[in-house]
Enzyme design. Structure first.
Site, PDB file in Angstrom:
ATOM      1  N   ARG A   1     -62.906 -59.492 -64.677  1.00 57.77           N
ATOM      2  CA  ARG A   1     -62.573 -58.957 -63.359  1.00 57.77           C
ATOM      3  C   ARG A   1     -63.845 -58.586 -62.616  1.00 57.77           C
ATOM      4  O   ARG A   1     -64.579 -57.692 -63.034  1.00 57.77           O
ATOM      5  CB  ARG A   1     -61.667 -57.728 -63.485  1.00 57.77           C
ATOM      6  CG  ARG A   1     -61.273 -57.162 -62.115  1.00 57.77           C
ATOM      7  CD  ARG A   1     -60.187 -56.117 -62.195  1.00 57.77           C
ATOM      8  NE  ARG A   1     -60.649 -54.847 -62.722  1.00 57.77           N
ATOM      9  CZ  ARG A   1     -59.935 -53.718 -62.666  1.00 57.77           C
ATOM     10  NH1 ARG A   1     -58.714 -53.733 -62.125  1.00 57.77           N
ATOM     11  NH2 ARG A   1     -60.408 -52.600 -63.161  1.00 57.77           N
TER      12      ARG A   1
ATOM     13  N   ASP B   1     -53.571 -47.923 -59.075  1.00 59.02           N
ATOM     14  CA  ASP B   1     -53.860 -47.999 -57.653  1.00 59.02           C
ATOM     15  C   ASP B   1     -52.576 -48.110 -56.835  1.00 59.02           C
ATOM     16  O   ASP B   1     -52.514 -47.617 -55.695  1.00 59.02           O
ATOM     17  CB  ASP B   1     -54.790 -49.171 -57.354  1.00 59.02           C
ATOM     18  CG  ASP B   1     -56.247 -48.819 -57.608  1.00 59.02           C
ATOM     19  OD1 ASP B   1     -56.755 -47.890 -56.958  1.00 59.02           O
ATOM     20  OD2 ASP B   1     -56.879 -49.462 -58.450  1.00 59.02           O
TER      21      ASP B   1
END
Length: 273
Positions: A81, A186
């Protein structure tokens, strides 16, 4: 004669063959320490995949390269990532030999299309050409790498905001997006319930995206360290899942040792996440 090599199978292939071993979802863990030794330890664990993280972890190009080399040859898929959906960063990651990308904070179809373009050479994208200098092509030892590069790369985009949930069908429809991955932390913040990954609104949003992915015929994964939550998402249709992290395992394990042998001075149990 130089050794001619072939690229490894991608995470996309593993998900297609799937759901991987014995027809089941793929289970994996985060590798956040930045340590090639720890990455290799995790690669030999028997898990299906590892996520080497550079968004919230101390990983740069050199440490990512070292970890790719450390896990090479182990029967595990390695996904990386980057810290953001950035064309230049993605180019550098791909040239390092990263084959499987998880791009964070993709909130719209346009942002998904940008991520896809970053993984493709012109005329199908905007990836800069430097294969002769790059580990990705094994310094041009992979036959016809430039023509075949797209076959060697898988792209998963991360759905982790209310905007992304609202646009998930459009994101899934983008050609070149191989899978989506749900980030409840998130997502909880975006929904106004910061730190409450188990909140009903968060769970509902995740399950909505899992259903959308199933309807689109694309795999969807989710991050879930809570075992009961992880099993619930698997039942709801998740094709792959992350169930732990190297740094969390070390933190909780070392705390357990301290709790077993050292009594806190104030008599209170230490708080941990």
């Amino acid at each position: 004669m130089p050794l001619r090599v072939e690229p490894e199978t991608t995470f996309r292939d593993a998900l297609r063959n799937q759901n991987g071993k014995a027809g089941r979802p793929l289970a994996g863990m985060w590798v956040c320490s930045g340590s090639p030794l720890v990455a290799e330890l995790c690669a030999g664990s028997g898990l299906d995949w590892l996520l080497i993280d550079a968004e919230h972890s101390p990983n740069g190009l050199e440490s990512i390269l070292a970890q790719l080399q450390a896990v090479n040859g182990y029967p595990v898929q390695t996904v990386v990532r980057p810290p953001m959906n950035d064309t230049v960063l993605i180019k550098q990651y791909l040239d390092l030999g990263v084959q499987n990308l998880l791009v964070p904070m993709v909130n719209s179809a346009a942002e998904a299309e940008s991520a896809v373009a970053a993984t493709r050479y012109p005329p199908h994208g905007v990836r800069g050409v430097g294969s002769a200098l790059a580990r990705a092509s094994r310094w041009n030892r992979i036959p016809d790498y430039l023509a075949r590069a797209a076959e060697t790369i898988s792209l998963t985009v991360q759905i982790e905001s209310s905007a992304a949930v609202g646009a998930v069908e459009e994101i899934l429809a983008v050609d070149g997006v191989d899978a989506i991955f749900l980030g409840p932390s998130d997502l909880a913040a975006s929904l106004g319930v910061l730190g409450q990954q188990e909140h009903p609104e968060v769970r509902a949003a995740v399950e909505h995206c899992l259903k959308a992915a199933e309807a689109a015929g694309k795999p969807a994964g989710v991050n879930a360290f809570n075992k009961d939550t992880a099993r619930s998402y698997l039942t709801a249709g998740a094709s792959f899942i992350l169930v732990g992290a190297d740094v969390s395992l070390l933190a909780r394990g070392s705390e357990a040792l301290a709790a077993a042998f050292i009594k806190p001075a104030d008599g209170q149990e230490p708080a941990s996440y």
